[in-house]
Design a protein around this motif. Structure first.
Motif, PDB file in Angstrom:
ATOM      1  N   TYR A   1       7.834  10.941 -16.262  1.00 27.46           N
ATOM      2  CA  TYR A   1       7.596   9.638 -15.625  1.00 27.46           C
ATOM      3  C   TYR A   1       7.254   8.608 -16.708  1.00 27.46           C
ATOM      4  CZ  TYR A   1       5.911   6.256 -12.162  1.00 27.46           C
ATOM      5  OH  TYR A   1       5.735   5.145 -11.367  1.00 27.46           O
ATOM      6  N   ASN A   2       7.877   7.451 -16.635  1.00 29.53           N
ATOM      7  CA  ASN A   2       7.657   6.389 -17.628  1.00 29.53           C
ATOM      8  C   ASN A   2       6.322   5.689 -17.340  1.00 29.53           C
ATOM      9  OD1 ASN A   2       7.739   4.305 -19.453  1.00 29.53           O
ATOM     10  ND2 ASN A   2       9.804   3.637 -18.943  1.00 29.53           N
ATOM     11  N   LYS A   3       5.329   5.955 -18.186  1.00 35.22           N
ATOM     12  CA  LYS A   3       3.996   5.397 -17.969  1.00 35.22           C
ATOM     13  C   LYS A   3       3.834   3.999 -18.579  1.00 35.22           C
ATOM     14  CE  LYS A   3       1.883  10.000 -17.867  1.00 35.22           C
ATOM     15  NZ  LYS A   3       3.194  10.697 -17.858  1.00 35.22           N
ATOM     16  N   GLU A   4       4.862   3.527 -19.278  1.00 34.62           N
ATOM     17  CA  GLU A   4       4.768   2.214 -19.924  1.00 34.62           C
ATOM     18  C   GLU A   4       4.589   1.088 -18.918  1.00 34.62           C
ATOM     19  OE1 GLU A   4       7.484  -0.768 -22.740  1.00 34.62           O
ATOM     20  OE2 GLU A   4       8.166   1.284 -22.306  1.00 34.62           O
TER      21      GLU A   4
ATOM     22  N   VAL B   1       0.840  -1.203   0.000  1.00 33.72           N
ATOM     23  CA  VAL B   1       0.000   0.000   0.000  1.00 33.72           C
ATOM     24  C   VAL B   1       0.873   1.251   0.000  1.00 33.72           C
ATOM     25  CG1 VAL B   1      -1.639   1.360   1.363  1.00 33.72           C
ATOM     26  CG2 VAL B   1      -1.988  -1.103   1.086  1.00 33.72           C
ATOM     27  N   LYS B   2       1.916   1.227   0.809  1.00 32.23           N
ATOM     28  CA  LYS B   2       2.853   2.348   0.857  1.00 32.23           C
ATOM     29  C   LYS B   2       3.546   2.515  -0.496  1.00 32.23           C
ATOM     30  CE  LYS B   2       7.047   3.892   3.255  1.00 32.23           C
ATOM     31  NZ  LYS B   2       8.055   3.548   4.300  1.00 32.23           N
TER      32      LYS B   2
ATOM     33  N   GLN C   1       2.170   6.524  -7.223  1.00 29.72           N
ATOM     34  CA  GLN C   1       1.182   7.524  -7.653  1.00 29.72           C
ATOM     35  C   GLN C   1       1.713   8.937  -7.431  1.00 29.72           C
ATOM     36  OE1 GLN C   1      -2.130   6.234  -5.241  1.00 29.72           O
ATOM     37  NE2 GLN C   1      -2.873   4.792  -6.802  1.00 29.72           N
ATOM     38  N   HIS C   2       2.410   9.120  -6.322  1.00 29.20           N
ATOM     39  CA  HIS C   2       2.996  10.427  -6.026  1.00 29.20           C
ATOM     40  C   HIS C   2       4.083  10.770  -7.045  1.00 29.20           C
ATOM     41  CE1 HIS C   2       4.714  13.800  -3.798  1.00 29.20           C
ATOM     42  NE2 HIS C   2       5.902  13.210  -3.878  1.00 29.20           N
ATOM     43  N   ASN C   3       4.946   9.805  -7.362  1.00 28.85           N
ATOM     44  CA  ASN C   3       6.028  10.045  -8.317  1.00 28.85           C
ATOM     45  C   ASN C   3       5.486  10.342  -9.713  1.00 28.85           C
ATOM     46  OD1 ASN C   3       8.040   9.661  -6.400  1.00 28.85           O
ATOM     47  ND2 ASN C   3       8.216   7.457  -6.818  1.00 28.85           N
TER      48      ASN C   3
END
Length: 468
Positions: A359-362, A342-343, A349-351
């Motif tokens: 940010y690499n969304k792949e 969970v952490k 999500q924050h990064n």
């Protein structure tokens, strides 16, 4: 037709021809193509094939009354500076009269006497190879032909293993020998000689030789099935005995120490998956968020990621096909790991918001990514694990040994082998028994104690005191 291959030397393709003299001794001849390395691989290969077809050994040429050109018969060990043919082309071919190559060639490197690197070029496969008689088909050429046929018949990581073994070991060895399919069929000892060479000269393990044997046998079996050869010569060769590897493990105290060392490390959750669940590295890297059911408290193992070298390039291979059918399994999500996951999800999500388009969304669906969203590579896991363990003076074990540590702890806790098999995802219980046979020592002790009572007590009795 004599055997031959291309070699790079001083930026020029050299043709190396191999033949046997009148005494049966193998000799080599070097001829310069005059072609520069860049953009001329196909041209050089054509010249090689022509040279192999047209070359006549000196003894045979003398018998036929032909004049032998000593410049073209220099040996492989002769310094290239002694040749005066580096700037000329063989048989009138030139760089500008041929097509440019449209394929990439994988090569293995070695070093010449001057310390310069030389490349062994893997030639393109001749599509008409199998139209020739078996006594004219070089075994090394057939192995390349078979390899190409397997590219789309097996998984990419399996093909990568085939390619590595054939192009780096099998092909170069048998190219130098010049054996044909007919030679191997008549004399399987030629294959055994290769195995002996690997173990005695190259000092490779018996298990590696067994892998090479599997490649050779599988390739030759296709020729036997379609009737090209009358038997599979590899079946008449005795392969070495498989070496049983027993890795080191961590006990409960050592695992606890390791968990403390890796707290806050990029591999924190990865070592937990390996130690507690006994998951394979490929299974851990392949975990996706959809595989975690926070409601039912389960983890599903359904996807793997491996790293393999194909055509000289390292490639990440992702597939919804674990090692075996039994590797598809569901495991309970323990509270400690759930809290960590969970952490981890919140951090990702924050990064993603913090770095935006950078940010690499792949790989957003994967669990094990770095702060920039890049999927953690399998080889990084192995290297970083050892680095951290050595830095903190932990007992040296392989990352995969965490899986063995898990199995040992389960067995010591009274879990039977069948349950351990299902937990680890082995295809059958015999696999589990073979790998962890040493764990059965506890049962042997229990069995020994059970029958100990029927064995006479041979303890020497104390002598009675003499009567007065």
């Amino acid at each position: 037709m004599v055997a031959g291959h291309l070699r790079e030397q001083n930026g020029i393709y050299q043709i190396i021809l191999s033949y046997k003299d009148a005494n049966g001794k193998r000799k080599t001849k070097q001829i310069s193509t005059g072609l520069k390395i860049r953009g001329n691989a196909r041209n050089a290969e054509r010249m090689l094939q022509q040279a192999r077809q047209e070359f006549t050994p000196p003894e045979m040429a003398a018998e036929q009354g032909k004049e032998v050109n000593p410049e073209e018969l220099s040996s492989l060990d002769t310094d290239v500076a002694a040749h005066q043919s580096d700037n000329r082309s063989l048989n009138g071919f030139s760089e500008t009269t041929m097509d440019k190559p449209d394929v990439n060639f994988t090569s293995s490197k070695n070093t010449n006497k001057q310390g310069n690197k030389k490349k062994r070029v893997i030639p393109p496969v001749n599509p008409n190879l199998m139209l020739k008689p078996v006594d004219q088909i070089l075994f090394c050429d057939y192995m390349l032909f078979w390899l190409k046929s397997m590219r789309h018949s097996v998984d990419e990581d399996t093909f990568a293993g085939y390619q590595c073994g054939i192009e780096s070991s099998i092909y170069p060895y048998f190219l130098e020998k010049g054996f044909t399919l007919s030679d191997l069929e008549k004399n399987p000892q030629l294959i055994k000689d290769y195995y002996d060479y690997l173990m005695d000269t190259r000092k490779v393990s018996a298990n590696t030789v067994i892998h090479r044997h599997a490649n050779i046998r599988k390739a030759l079996q296709e020729l036997y099935i379609d009737g090209t050869i009358n038997c599979n010569p590899a079946d008449r060769v005795k392969k070495p005995i498989k070496e049983v590897f027993v890795g080191s493990i961590y006990n409960a105290e050592e695992l606890d120490q390791m968990f403390r060392v890796f707290r806050g490390d990029p591999l924190e959750q990865i070592v937990i998956f390996a130690s507690y669940y006994g998951m394979r590295r490929s299974e851990i890297i392949g975990l996706k968020w959809k595989n975690i059911d926070f409601v039912r408290k389960t983890i599903s193992v359904k996807h793997v990621v491996v790293e393999s070298c194909i055509d000289g390039k390292l490639k990440m291979i992702k597939k919804d096909k674990p090692k075996t059918k039994s590797s598809n399994r569901s495991l309970p999500l323990v509270p400690q790991l759930e809290e960590l996951l969970v952490k981890l999800l919140r951090n990702q999500q924050h990064n993603a918001k913090l770095f935006g388009d950078s940010y690499n969304k792949e790989f957003r669906e994967y669990i094990n990514v770095d702060p920039m969203g890049n999927l953690i590579k399998p080889n990084f896991v192995t290297q970083h694990f050892r680095l951290i363990c050595d830095k903190n003076e932990l007992k040296h074990i392989r990352f995969h040994d965490l899986r063995h540590s898990c199995a040992t702890l389960l067995y010591d806790s009274g879990i039977d082998m069948k349950a351990i098999q299902e937990w680890l995802g082995h295809s059958n219980i015999s696999t589990t028994m073979n790998i962890y046979a040493h764990l059965n020592y506890k049962n042997k002790v229990i069995s020994a104690n059970a029958i100990a009572g029927i064995i006479p007590n041979y303890k020497e009795k104390e002598p009675r005191a003499a009567a007065n």
